[in-house]
Design a protein around this motif. Structure first.
Motif, PDB file in Angstrom:
ATOM      1  N   PRO A  34       0.379   4.615  -0.225  1.00  0.00           N
ATOM      2  CA  PRO A  34      -0.806   4.781   0.622  1.00  0.00           C
ATOM      3  C   PRO A  34      -0.596   4.195   2.020  1.00  0.00           C
ATOM      4  O   PRO A  34       0.208   3.276   2.187  1.00  0.00           O
ATOM      5  CB  PRO A  34      -1.867   3.972  -0.133  1.00  0.00           C
ATOM      6  CG  PRO A  34      -1.115   2.907  -0.842  1.00  0.00           C
ATOM      7  CD  PRO A  34       0.203   3.507  -1.194  1.00  0.00           C
ATOM      8  N   GLU A  78      -2.009   2.185   5.259  1.00  0.00           N
ATOM      9  CA  GLU A  78      -3.030   1.163   5.558  1.00  0.00           C
ATOM     10  C   GLU A  78      -3.576   1.408   6.974  1.00  0.00           C
ATOM     11  O   GLU A  78      -3.330   0.630   7.891  1.00  0.00           O
ATOM     12  CB  GLU A  78      -2.420  -0.241   5.445  1.00  0.00           C
ATOM     13  CG  GLU A  78      -1.850  -0.592   4.080  1.00  0.00           C
ATOM     14  CD  GLU A  78      -2.930  -0.891   3.048  1.00  0.00           C
ATOM     15  OE1 GLU A  78      -4.115  -0.947   3.417  1.00  0.00           O
ATOM     16  OE2 GLU A  78      -2.572  -1.052   1.872  1.00  0.00           O
ATOM     17  N   MET A 128      -1.275 -11.452  -3.129  1.00  0.00           N
ATOM     18  CA  MET A 128      -1.351 -10.002  -2.942  1.00  0.00           C
ATOM     19  C   MET A 128      -0.432  -9.299  -3.933  1.00  0.00           C
ATOM     20  O   MET A 128      -0.810  -8.308  -4.562  1.00  0.00           O
ATOM     21  CB  MET A 128      -0.882  -9.653  -1.529  1.00  0.00           C
ATOM     22  CG  MET A 128      -2.008  -9.334  -0.598  1.00  0.00           C
ATOM     23  SD  MET A 128      -1.382  -8.915   1.006  1.00  0.00           S
ATOM     24  CE  MET A 128      -2.638  -9.698   1.968  1.00  0.00           C
ATOM     25  N   ALA A 157      -1.017  -6.564  -7.546  1.00  0.00           N
ATOM     26  CA  ALA A 157      -0.403  -5.223  -7.489  1.00  0.00           C
ATOM     27  C   ALA A 157      -0.652  -4.534  -6.154  1.00  0.00           C
ATOM     28  O   ALA A 157      -0.792  -3.326  -6.081  1.00  0.00           O
ATOM     29  CB  ALA A 157      -0.888  -4.365  -8.660  1.00  0.00           C
ATOM     30  N   ILE A 158      -0.742  -5.329  -5.088  1.00  0.00           N
ATOM     31  CA  ILE A 158      -0.860  -4.766  -3.734  1.00  0.00           C
ATOM     32  C   ILE A 158       0.465  -5.074  -3.036  1.00  0.00           C
ATOM     33  O   ILE A 158       0.954  -6.207  -3.124  1.00  0.00           O
ATOM     34  CB  ILE A 158      -2.047  -5.411  -2.971  1.00  0.00           C
ATOM     35  CG1 ILE A 158      -3.360  -5.025  -3.650  1.00  0.00           C
ATOM     36  CG2 ILE A 158      -2.047  -4.973  -1.497  1.00  0.00           C
ATOM     37  CD1 ILE A 158      -4.541  -5.848  -3.231  1.00  0.00           C
ATOM     38  N   TYR A 189       1.161  -3.752   3.594  1.00  0.00           N
ATOM     39  CA  TYR A 189      -0.092  -4.170   4.222  1.00  0.00           C
ATOM     40  C   TYR A 189       0.141  -5.069   5.433  1.00  0.00           C
ATOM     41  O   TYR A 189      -0.505  -4.904   6.467  1.00  0.00           O
ATOM     42  CB  TYR A 189      -0.962  -4.891   3.180  1.00  0.00           C
ATOM     43  CG  TYR A 189      -2.311  -5.303   3.725  1.00  0.00           C
ATOM     44  CD1 TYR A 189      -3.329  -4.360   3.878  1.00  0.00           C
ATOM     45  CD2 TYR A 189      -2.561  -6.613   4.098  1.00  0.00           C
ATOM     46  CE1 TYR A 189      -4.558  -4.718   4.387  1.00  0.00           C
ATOM     47  CE2 TYR A 189      -3.792  -6.977   4.616  1.00  0.00           C
ATOM     48  CZ  TYR A 189      -4.786  -6.033   4.749  1.00  0.00           C
ATOM     49  OH  TYR A 189      -6.008  -6.392   5.270  1.00  0.00           O
TER      50      TYR A 189
END
Lengths: 258, 263
Positions: B41, B43, B135, B139-140, B145
């Motif tokens: 994804p 950010e 983080m 699981a980020i 990020y």
């Protein structure tokens, strides 16, 4: 449909049969310093396991290995029956969302308010939730740790005890099945330590979690631990209930209870 | 004597080993950036926030320094040009000096001080307080990020800041000229625009993307790899400024050589 239910029941049954966490012969070194020299432990579903040990004995390293924050040198770490050391990062993340980790200093994101600290994780893992649902879940979790009024505060405005509670709320927001507590009462006064310990028990009952609690705080260990393990020189030295270890014949083990 | 020589040889060997080790780690870090930047994804929100912090919040500093650059350059160059009776060349000289060299390098150096050290300290502090670990266990992907967004923001914001500094510097030059003389703004600007060609603007702008990329990457690398302990936060910030500044000069030197070769 029936087949699917049957299949799900088989999976659930097989998960219930195996220990939630099982560590076999865990070795971890930093350069020439071998910290863990073959740790073995098992945590069963719904149990609170307390790990005791001197500072630098590798307690925190053990739980950091469980969530894959540190690479192990040798051994096996089975979580929900899967050896996490052999998983690819995407598969490991699948396990990580089922595990909560409360860091020693709560590790709240300094640049975010309490609301954003909780929402940050939730929004990324529950993308189908509407803004209202996210807000209501944040409020519900904050309420369960008794800090609804802190929703708009920044981490710098919180006391040590409040930070721990918010850290716990952030951990709980994904409804984890396992929670790993890294010294949850360190740096807190006696009353706040007791409150945090009581909160740990409450969480165990309410959310049916399985936990590993790393602590030096014996009242916390007594209150929260269903079973205790003592780590000495890189291996699990003793195991038992609080009462059993308190009366241990091993003087070194007894010294924790003085 | 022999022992001293052996000790010196050993220290040089250790230094070289560490330097090459660091270069290897930075290369791996950069290659991870290129891998992560294309993977979803994305950010976007954090990227916009970083663009605002790095770009918009640096504007006051860049405005002041850009204006002073133009003003001082004009005032300092005027006596020399006057000796040759070439004062009329002042607008062209100021514009070319600013656009080709002074504004990109000075703006990049200022951003290395402000942005790179800021990123180094911020990520270093997040590292030592276990926020990056937090983080990761949620699981980020902290690299995506924190690192990807910051490097992208510096890569796109530094060129914009440099273009802005060019403009402000030209205005500073106009005021500098009018301290000792009387030049019409329209005439000044037309002389500035006449003297600038594509081969002045293109390489100067291209190198600012590299300045921005390295400013962000070095800040992130130093912060993301800070050792445990608060002392390392200061070290990460300091080391980010020094390394980013040095890399700006090296990139500039390479860019000038390439411009000479191809344009």
């Amino acid at each position: 449909m029936e087949d699917e239910i049957k299949k799900r029941n088989i999976i659930q049954k097989s998960e219930a049969d195996v220990p939630v966490i099982e560590i076999k012969n865990l070795h971890k070194s930093f350069g020439t310093n071998e910290v863990l020299k073959g740790v073995n432990l098992t945590v069963n579903k719904g149990e609170n396991l307390v790990i005791l040990g001197k500072s630098g004995s590798g307690k925190s390293i053990t739980i950091k290995c469980i969530v894959g924050l540190m690479r192990i040198d040798e051994g096996e770490i089975n979580v929900f029956g899967t050896d996490i050391t052999k998983l690819h990062i995407a598969e490991l993340n699948g396990i990580r969302v089922r595990i909560g980790f409360l860091f020693q200093n709560a590790a709240l994101y300094d640049s975010m308010s309490v609301r954003d600290n909780l929402g940050f994780t939730l929004k990324r893992h529950a993308k189908d939730l509407s803004a209202e649902e996210v807000e209501s879940q944040i409020k519900e979790i904050l309420d369960s740790v008794g800090l609804s009024e802190a929703i708009d505060k920044m981490p710098s405005e919180l006391s040590g005890g409040m930070r721990k509670r918010i850290g716990l709320a952030r951990t709980l927001i994904l409804k984890p099945e396992i929670i790993l507590y890294d010294e949850p009462t360190t740096g807190l006064d006696t009353i706040t330590s007791r409150e945090i310990s009581e909160l740990i028990i409450e969480i165990q009952k309410k959310y049916k979690t399985t936990s590993i609690i790393i602590t030096h705080d014996m009242p916390c260990a007594k209150l929260t631990g269903n079973r205790l393990m003592v780590l000495k020189e890189g291996v699990m030295h003793a195991e038992g209930t609080y009462e059993e270890l308190e009366k241990s014949e091993d003087e070194w083990v007894r010294s924790f209870f003085l | 004597m022999n022992t001293t020589l052996i000790a010196k040889k050993e220290s040089i060997t250790t230094y070289l080993k560490e330097t090459f080790n660091d270069i290897g780690k930075v290369t791996l870090f950069a290659s991870r950036f290129f891998r992560e930047v294309i993977k979803p994804p994305y950010e976007i929100k954090e990227l916009i926030k970083q663009c605002y912090i790095i770009g918009y919040k640096s504007l006051p500093l860049v405005t002041v320094t850009g204006f002073i650059m133009g003003l001082v350059l004009t005032l300092q160059s005027r006596p020399t040009l006057a000796k040759f009776g070439a004062e009329s060349w002042l607008p062209s000289m100021v514009a070319l000096s600013l656009i080709r060299e002074i504004a990109p390098v000075i703006t990049a150096l200022i951003c290395a001080g402000k942005v790179s050290s800021g990123i180094g300290a911020e990520l270093g502090s997040m590292k030592v307080t276990e926020q990056i670990d937090a983080m990761e266990v949620s699981a980020i992907n902290p690299f995506k990020y924190l690192v990807v967004t910051r490097i992208l923001a510096t890569t796109f914001m530094i060129p914009l800041l440099v273009i802005f500094a060019d403009g402000i510097g030209v205005i500073g030059g106009y005021i500098g000229i009018n301290i000792h003389g009387d030049v019409n703004l329209y005439r000044y600007l037309s002389q500035v625009l006449e003297s600038i060609t594509f081969s002045d603007i293109f390489p100067a702008t291209m190198k600012t993307f590299f300045f921005g990329f390295f400013i962000g990457m070095i800040g992130c690398y130093k912060g993301f790899n800070a050792a445990n302990g608060t002392e390392s936060v200061g070290k990460a910030a300091n080391s980010a400024v020094v390394t980013a500044s040095l890399s700006i000069f090296i990139i500039d030197m390479i860019a000038v050589q390439l411009t000479d070769l191809f344009l």
